[in-house]
Design a protein around this motif. Structure first.
Motif, PDB file in Angstrom:
ATOM      1  N   SER A  25       0.812  -1.222   0.000  1.00  0.00           N
ATOM      2  CA  SER A  25       0.000   0.000   0.000  1.00  0.00           C
ATOM      3  C   SER A  25       0.841   1.267   0.000  1.00  0.00           C
ATOM      4  N   GLN A 372      -5.131   4.647  -8.858  1.00  0.00           N
ATOM      5  CA  GLN A 372      -5.848   3.480  -8.355  1.00  0.00           C
ATOM      6  C   GLN A 372      -7.112   3.229  -9.174  1.00  0.00           C
ATOM      7  N   ARG A 375      -6.351   1.122 -12.236  1.00  0.00           N
ATOM      8  CA  ARG A 375      -6.238  -0.287 -11.897  1.00  0.00           C
ATOM      9  C   ARG A 375      -7.625  -0.922 -11.717  1.00  0.00           C
TER      10      ARG A 375
END
Length: 527
Positions: A25, A372, A375
């Motif tokens: 992360s 993000q 993705r």
């Protein structure tokens, strides 16, 4: 990205396994330009000639030779002293230095009237006299050429730009000047400088004298070709002392060329028999290389006492020289010295791997959330690629610019699949072309032999969608991004650097990323 060390220390204490799995992360998803193969660390290119020069310098220094710099401008009389009756043949291949003569400029009534018209006023008698004196001082070389304009501007109390106009329109003598040659020449052989250098020091330094110099020489060839340049580098050395013989040349040649991987050596008499060498001492060096085989790489000999005596040098001198460009050509397996030395003037070549690094994504999100989002779009779209519309799947949910946002991958048309088949295409560079190809038998050779760009069509389009959603969300509005049939690189958000496109078109290769994409992405702002 930066992370809180204390937070992870506490997580590790509470649940090590959970903390370990949370490690990824803290990694910022790389942008397309920061991903392999565009992300690379490599040594910069060095020029083969200067690389060879550096290796030669290191070899000479390790052998105990001191580095010297010889005169590059050689007077004609020095060539006669060194070469004797052979001088005329040598001088046929040298460049003589010339220059513009200083004109004898007359100033009459007509010239004064033209000057007055240009500067917009009449010169006084004192101004006219100062102008004559300045031009006469220039003729006598008391004023340099690059100072003349300024000096004339001072005596006429005018601007330099007007003086340039005066020289062009009033004094055509300056414009019509033609260069005249003198008796100074550019060095055509390093030998021309060694005689002068040794003549100055041979009685003032310990013997044996061991010197080397690697520098430019200039030879007036009839024409430059694949093996000859008019300006080339000579790597030359001298060993001077009472006990110097031809054997010194053999030993120096072996020691020097061993540094370049040469193993066996042959020494053959040189049929050219230059008069500045003693009879039967001029020798060609042939060396065997594991890759290049037997090649001629150097020449050495013992200077003739007749030439040495002209400079008062009373000990034998061995001289060895080799052409740097020739050695560099052998090392790099080049067939044309011009292309090796001046590649900028010849067509450039790029490997497929180099072309792959020139292909990247055009528009990308700039925020962590946006990356993000890319993705999420890719993962969701691929997971439901064959779902039949109308259908909609949530691909991302989060906060962006202080607003809650949801992103969906949609197929609004009835009976159509969520994704077109071109979404699965991967980008490759193959034989000078850039292609978007699927994982099928038809394109197996492209995928096997080509260089992978590291991008898929779904990823490039998802990046454009996320970038569009970022911009819309910043303005507080929802948006929809859709790509149907792709025909050009820009249709799938692909960017190819201009130099790569120039190479592709110059070599009649192609960019082909065509195909049915049919991807729709929309954003929803939560209130």
């Amino acid at each position: 990205m930066k992370f809180d060390c204390e937070e992870f220390k506490n997580k590790a204490k509470e649940d090590f396994e959970e903390a370990w799995h949370a490690g990824p992360s803290v990694i910022t998803p790389p942008s397309a330009d920061r991903r392999y193969p565009r992300l690379s660390y490599h040594r910069a290119h060095e020029h083969p000639v200067f690389s060879t020069i550096q290796r030669l310098r290191e070899a000479y220094l390790m052998m105990g030779f001191d580095e010297a710099e010889n005169p590059i401008i050689v007077e004609e009389q020095e060539v006669y002293r060194q070469f004797g009756p052979e001088a005329m043949a040598v001088l046929d291949r040298v460049f003589y230095l010339g220059g513009l003569p200083r004109p004898n400029v007359g100033i009459g009534k007509d010239q004064i009237e033209k000057i007055n018209g240009i500067i917009g006023r009449n010169l006084s008698g004192d101004d006219e006299e100062a102008l004559r004196k300045t031009l006469h001082a220039y003729k006598k070389s008391e004023i340099d050429g690059d100072e003349l304009t300024h000096e004339l501007a001072l005596v006429m109390s005018t601007d330099d730009a007007l003086v340039v106009e005066i020289l062009d329109k009033v004094f055509p003598e300056f414009r019509d000047l033609k260069p005249e040659s003198g008796r100074s020449t550019l060095r055509s052989h390093m030998t021309s400088g060694w005689f002068q250098t040794l003549g100055a020091i041979w009685e003032r330094v310990p013997h044996p004298i061991m010197l080397f110099s690697i520098d430019r020489c200039f030879r007036r060839e009839q024409a430059e070709d694949a093996h000859r340049l008019m300006s080339y580098h000579s790597a030359s050395c001298v060993v001077a002392g009472e006990d110097v013989t031809v054997e010194d040349g053999k030993a120096v040649a072996r020691a020097l060329l061993s540094a370049f991987g040469y193993t066996d050596f042959e020494f053959r008499p040189d049929e050219k028999r230059s008069k500045y060498y003693m009879p039967d001492t001029q020798t060609e060096v042939y060396a065997s290389h594991p890759v290049h085989g037997w090649v001629e790489v150097a020449t050495f000999g013992i200077y003739s006492p007749s030439s040495l005596a002209q400079y008062g040098i009373g000990v034998p001198v061995m001289n060895l020289g080799l052409g740097v460009e020739r050695l560099a050509m052998i090392t790099t397996r080049s067939n044309d010295v011009r292309e090796m030395c001046f590649p900028q003037f010849f067509p450039l070549t790029y490997t497929d791997a180099e072309l792959a690094r020139a292909v990247s994504i055009d528009q990308e999100p700039t925020t962590q959330t946006g990356k993000q989002m890319v993705r999420g779009i890719c993962t969701t779209a691929l997971a439901h690629a064959t779902e039949i519309g109308p259908c909609s799947f949530k691909a991302f949910e989060g906060e962006l610019f202080g607003r809650r946002i949801s992103v969906y991958v949609d197929e609004p048309e009835e009976g159509a699949k969520l994704l077109g088949p071109a979404c699965m295409n991967e980008i490759y560079a193959w034989k000078g072309s850039v292609l978007g190809v699927p994982d099928t038998e038809k394109f197996a050779v492209v995928r096997k032999e080509g260089a992978m760009v590291g991008l898929t069509c779904i990823e490039t389009v998802a990046s454009a969608a996320a970038a569009s959603i970022e911009q819309a969300t910043r303005c507080g509005v929802e948006t929809q991004y859709q790509v149907k049939m792709a025909r050009l690189p820009g249709d799938i958000n692909l960017k190819i650097e201009p130099y790569a496109m120039r190479y592709i078109t110059d070599n009649t290769c192609k960019v082909d990323v065509r195909g049915p994409v049919f991807l729709t992405v929309r954003s929803v702002l939560e209130t």
